[in-house]
Design a protein around this motif. Structure first.
Motif, PDB file in Angstrom:
ATOM      1  N   GLY A 106       0.823  -1.216   0.000  1.00  0.00           N
ATOM      2  CA  GLY A 106       0.000   0.000   0.000  1.00  0.00           C
ATOM      3  C   GLY A 106       0.852   1.260   0.000  1.00  0.00           C
ATOM      4  O   GLY A 106       0.385   2.332  -0.379  1.00  0.00           O
ATOM      5  N   HIS A 107       2.111   1.130   0.427  1.00  0.00           N
ATOM      6  CA  HIS A 107       2.990   2.305   0.522  1.00  0.00           C
ATOM      7  C   HIS A 107       3.991   2.373  -0.632  1.00  0.00           C
ATOM      8  O   HIS A 107       4.969   3.126  -0.554  1.00  0.00           O
ATOM      9  N   ILE A 108       3.751   1.590  -1.674  1.00  0.00           N
ATOM     10  CA  ILE A 108       4.523   1.791  -2.903  1.00  0.00           C
ATOM     11  C   ILE A 108       4.020   3.096  -3.514  1.00  0.00           C
ATOM     12  O   ILE A 108       2.813   3.316  -3.638  1.00  0.00           O
ATOM     13  N   GLN A 118      -1.201  13.004   0.594  1.00  0.00           N
ATOM     14  CA  GLN A 118      -0.434  12.705   1.803  1.00  0.00           C
ATOM     15  C   GLN A 118      -0.888  11.373   2.392  1.00  0.00           C
ATOM     16  O   GLN A 118      -2.084  11.119   2.503  1.00  0.00           O
ATOM     17  N   CYS A 119       0.050  10.533   2.753  1.00  0.00           N
ATOM     18  CA  CYS A 119      -0.276   9.228   3.355  1.00  0.00           C
ATOM     19  C   CYS A 119       0.028   9.254   4.850  1.00  0.00           C
ATOM     20  O   CYS A 119       0.909  10.000   5.290  1.00  0.00           O
ATOM     21  N   GLY A 120      -0.661   8.405   5.601  1.00  0.00           N
ATOM     22  CA  GLY A 120      -0.433   8.291   7.043  1.00  0.00           C
ATOM     23  C   GLY A 120       0.978   7.850   7.385  1.00  0.00           C
ATOM     24  O   GLY A 120       1.444   8.063   8.504  1.00  0.00           O
ATOM     25  N   CYS A 121       1.681   7.234   6.432  1.00  0.00           N
ATOM     26  CA  CYS A 121       3.050   6.759   6.689  1.00  0.00           C
ATOM     27  C   CYS A 121       4.059   7.900   6.643  1.00  0.00           C
ATOM     28  O   CYS A 121       5.216   7.714   6.999  1.00  0.00           O
ATOM     29  N   GLY A 122       3.614   9.067   6.171  1.00  0.00           N
ATOM     30  CA  GLY A 122       4.512  10.220   6.114  1.00  0.00           C
ATOM     31  C   GLY A 122       4.928  10.577   4.691  1.00  0.00           C
ATOM     32  O   GLY A 122       5.354  11.696   4.434  1.00  0.00           O
ATOM     33  N   GLY A 132       1.734  10.150  -2.142  1.00  0.00           N
ATOM     34  CA  GLY A 132       1.512   9.404  -3.385  1.00  0.00           C
ATOM     35  C   GLY A 132       1.533   7.904  -3.224  1.00  0.00           C
ATOM     36  O   GLY A 132       1.712   7.171  -4.205  1.00  0.00           O
ATOM     37  N   CYS A 133       1.339   7.404  -1.988  1.00  0.00           N
ATOM     38  CA  CYS A 133       1.312   5.947  -1.777  1.00  0.00           C
ATOM     39  C   CYS A 133       0.071   5.350  -2.457  1.00  0.00           C
ATOM     40  O   CYS A 133      -0.997   5.982  -2.495  1.00  0.00           O
ATOM     41  N   MET A 134       0.243   4.130  -2.929  1.00  0.00           N
ATOM     42  CA  MET A 134      -0.827   3.458  -3.671  1.00  0.00           C
ATOM     43  C   MET A 134      -2.145   3.437  -2.904  1.00  0.00           C
ATOM     44  O   MET A 134      -3.217   3.630  -3.467  1.00  0.00           O
TER      45      MET A 134
HETATM   46 ZN   LIG Z   1       2.184   5.462   2.713  1.00  0.00          ZN
END
Ligand SMILES: [Zn+2]
Length: 311
Positions: free
Chosen positions: A167-169, A182-186, A189-191
């Motif tokens: 999911g974070h690719i 923006q993704c929760g991982c920081g 553009g994460c998938m």
């Molecule tokens: Zn992410």
């Protein structure tokens, strides 16, 4: 013959399945908004609450007359591959470095194992597919996007419990968006910001300013709503891009797509296949078997249950 319990811990409900080998014999579901609970409680109270909820489900199945030999839990978080402690759970904060399996085992007097939920689902799909030689890749499309890899009959966890965080690719952002989401991982553009249920909801909101669920958007897409259709096409394209990248790394033939969003696969299939095939190297085109899970979301419980007997 004794049975095993497989538990699928979700953000809003927890499902408990009783299995004899791969056969589901009984099932219960407890509604509990763990995300809200963990956000509002002190860490020690969060761990106490999750222990209370899990043990009450297990005990109620034992009280129904099932003889249980082991319990396996699929949990939404990073699990240390050696100690099996929860390293972190982005949606269930407060449980970091808690050894949920060991603590439950101590209370219940039963062997308890813990695995990442997408890994457990991957293993369940692997069992349901008849343990294909060459392994299996799993992508679960839910609130986020999880991934799992089974190789040589084993879950591949990676050295930090973070393998297959597909999911974070980071995928190419759509030309219509000014900046990557923006993704929760920081990262941006994460998938999963495009392909998950929440990503689909964001795509629809950005065009219409309406807050709908992915299921509501799927219904609108079926009725011809162009923004709803576009949200699912974007989801399919982002997913295809990431899975084609994974396929080029691993060259594994069996790819299973599951999770709630996969119920809308007819809206995604064509766009997915076009992008997936185009992104592969020519020698791999038309060689990958893509299957949408028909396990009715039971794969996570099944995988967790079977993995609990492997230790
Ligand atoms: Zn992410």
């Amino acid at each position: 013959m004794a049975s095993t319990i497989g538990i699928d811990v979700g953000g809003t409900n927890i499902r408990f399945g009783v299995f004899k080998e791969a056969q589901l014999m009984d099932e219960i579901r407890l509604e509990a908004n763990l995300c809200k609970l963990c956000a509002n409680l002190l860490p020690e109270h969060s761990s106490f609450e999750i222990m209370r909820i899990l043990s009450s489900g297990i005990i109620s199945l034992i009280e129904k007359g099932h003889t249980i030999q082991s319990v396996g839990i699929g949990f939404p978080g990073f699990i240390d591959p050696d100690s099996k402690k929860i390293i972190a759970s982005p949606n269930l904060p407060g449980l970091s470095y808690f050894n949920l399996a060991a603590e439950l085992s101590r209370i219940l007097g039963l062997p308890v194992t813990l695995e990442n939920d997408a890994n457990a689902a991957a293993y369940g799909e692997f069992i349901l597919a008849g343990k294909p030689h060459g392994g299996l890749i799993y992508a679960g499309l839910g609130t986020g996007v999880g991934g799992g890899l089974v190789l040589n009959d084993k879950i591949f966890t990676g050295q930090h419990g973070c393998a297959m965080e597909i999911g974070h690719i980071i995928v190419e952002r759509p030309a219509t968006e000014a900046s990557a989401r923006q993704c929760g991982c920081g990262n941006k553009g994460c998938m999963e910001q495009y392909a998950s249920a929440s990503g689909i909801a964001i795509s629809y909101f950005n065009k219409t300013q309406q807050n709908l669920t992915a299921a509501q958007i799927a219904k609108l897409a079926g009725e011809g709503d162009k923004y709803a259709i576009a949200a699912y096409l974007l989801s399919a394209s982002a997913l295809a891009q990431a899975l084609a990248s994974i396929t080029k790394v691993l060259d594994i033939k069996n790819l299973v797509i599951g999770g709630g969003v996969s119920g809308a696969w007819p809206l995604m299939k064509l766009a997915f296949m076009q992008r997936f095939e185009a992104d592969l190297i020519p020698v791999l085109r038309s060689t990958i078997q893509i299957k949408v899970s028909n396990a009715n979301d039971k794969a996570g419980m099944l995988g967790a249950a079977i993995l609990s007997t492997a230790e």
